[in-house]
Each structure stands twice: as structure tokens, then as C-alpha cells.
Write a protein that holds these residues in place. Structure first.
Motif, short mmCIF file in Angstrom:
data_model
loop_
_atom_site.label_atom_id
_atom_site.label_comp_id
_atom_site.label_asym_id
_atom_site.label_seq_id
_atom_site.Cartn_x
_atom_site.Cartn_y
_atom_site.Cartn_z
N MET A 23 0.82 -1.20 0.00
CA MET A 23 0.00 0.00 0.00
C MET A 23 0.86 1.26 0.00
O MET A 23 0.42 2.29 -0.49
N ILE A 24 2.05 1.16 0.56
CA ILE A 24 2.97 2.30 0.56
C ILE A 24 3.29 2.70 -0.88
O ILE A 24 3.27 3.89 -1.23
N VAL A 25 3.56 1.71 -1.72
CA VAL A 25 3.89 2.00 -3.13
C VAL A 25 2.71 2.68 -3.82
O VAL A 25 2.89 3.63 -4.58
N VAL A 26 1.50 2.22 -3.53
CA VAL A 26 0.31 2.84 -4.11
C VAL A 26 0.22 4.30 -3.67
O VAL A 26 -0.05 5.19 -4.48
N GLY A 27 0.46 4.56 -2.39
CA GLY A 27 0.45 5.93 -1.88
C GLY A 27 1.49 6.79 -2.57
O GLY A 27 1.23 7.95 -2.89
N LEU A 28 2.66 6.22 -2.81
CA LEU A 28 3.72 6.98 -3.48
C LEU A 28 3.37 7.25 -4.94
O LEU A 28 3.70 8.32 -5.47
N ILE A 29 2.71 6.31 -5.58
CA ILE A 29 2.27 6.54 -6.96
C ILE A 29 1.26 7.69 -7.01
O ILE A 29 1.37 8.60 -7.84
N SER A 38 8.29 9.56 4.18
CA SER A 38 6.86 9.59 4.47
C SER A 38 6.45 10.95 5.03
O SER A 38 5.40 11.49 4.65
N ALA A 39 7.27 11.50 5.90
CA ALA A 39 6.95 12.82 6.46
C ALA A 39 6.89 13.88 5.36
O ALA A 39 5.98 14.73 5.35
N GLY A 42 9.98 13.40 -0.99
CA GLY A 42 9.54 12.32 -0.11
C GLY A 42 9.57 10.98 -0.82
O GLY A 42 10.04 9.98 -0.26
N ILE A 43 9.11 10.94 -2.04
CA ILE A 43 9.15 9.71 -2.83
C ILE A 43 10.59 9.23 -3.00
O ILE A 43 10.89 8.05 -2.84
N ILE A 44 11.48 10.16 -3.29
CA ILE A 44 12.90 9.81 -3.47
C ILE A 44 13.48 9.25 -2.18
O ILE A 44 14.18 8.23 -2.18
N PHE A 45 13.20 9.92 -1.06
CA PHE A 45 13.72 9.43 0.22
C PHE A 45 13.22 8.03 0.55
O PHE A 45 13.98 7.19 1.02
N VAL A 46 11.95 7.78 0.30
CA VAL A 46 11.43 6.42 0.53
C VAL A 46 12.12 5.43 -0.39
O VAL A 46 12.52 4.34 0.03
N ALA A 47 12.31 5.81 -1.64
CA ALA A 47 12.92 4.91 -2.62
C ALA A 47 14.35 4.53 -2.25
O ALA A 47 14.79 3.41 -2.57
#
Length: 129
Positions: free
Chosen positions: A1-7, A81-82, A68-73
Motif C-alpha cells: 500500500m505504501i507503493v500505491v500511496g507513493l504513486i 513519508s513525512a 519524499g518519494i525519493i527518500f522512501v525509494a
């Protein structure tokens, strides 16, 4: 679900980049005037400084979400996430303000806020599960 949120956050960032382009770079164009309901070139010129500034708000929110997406990646889930929540949450809050404050602009508010809402919801669920 995290990936979906990032998309969804990525799509929201792209929408806000487009809004930045229209407001800050193409405000007097027929395309921008049609999107924002600005009647004449003269009316657009009179409000250009307001739109220019507002466009940069949209750019900064898009940058927050993208960072944020980059940091998660790269493995920094907490920081990433923050940043995604800060960017998309602010996008969502702005859309809610527009929705509540201007009945004629409710359709625009829904378009502006849909992907941030989906991003916040999916990311929150993903982090809680």
C-alpha cells in the motif's frame, strides 16, 4: 500500500507542476485562461502577480512530495513519508479550502485534491499495516 500511496503522491506532484506552469509561466495564455476562467488577457494581466506567487506554492508542494518519494525509494521511510505527508497533506488542505470557500470552483477543488487524498490515505494505511 505504501507503493500505491507513493504513486498517487507522484501523480499529485505532476498535477501541481502543471498548475505551477499555468499560473506562473503561462497565466495569460488561452489555455490558462480557459482552465482558470480568466476572461480576457487584460483580466489575466491584472491578476498575474497573484497567480505567479500562487504557482510557486504549488511548485514547492510538488517538490516536497517528490523529495519524499525519493527518500522512501532510497530507504529512508520515516523522512520520506513525512515529506510526502507534508506535501500531499498541504495540497489536500488547499483543495478543501477551495471546495468550502467557492461553490463555483468545487469541481476544480476535487480535481486538485483527489490524488493528494488518495496518497495520504494509501500511505497512512500502508504505514499502519
Amino acid at each position: 500500500m505504501i507503493v500505491v500511496g507513493l504513486i498517487f503522491a507522484g501523480i499529485a506532484a505532476l498535477v501541481h507542476l502543471y498548475i505551477f506552469y499555468l499560473e506562473s509561466l503561462a497565466w495569460e495564455s488561452p489555455q490558462a485562461r480557459a482552465v482558470f476562467g480568466t476572461g480576457s488577457v487584460e483580466e489575466a494581466r491584472a491578476t498575474r502577480f497573484l497567480a505567479y506567487n500562487q504557482g510557486f506554492y504549488n511548485l514547492f508542494l510538488a517538490i516536497l512530495a517528490a523529495l519524499g518519494i525519493i527518500f522512501v525509494a532510497v530507504g529512508h521511510l520515516g523522512v520520506g513519508s513525512a515529506l510526502v505527508f507534508a506535501g500531499t497533506g498541504s495540497m489536500l488542505a488547499a483543495a478543501l479550502v477551495l471546495f468550502v470557500s467557492s461553490k463555483p470552483h468545487r469541481s476544480a477543488a476535487v480535481k486538485q485534491g483527489l490524488f493528494p487524498l488518495l496518497a495520504v490515505g494509501a500511505l497512512a494505511i500502508g504505514l499502519l499495516v
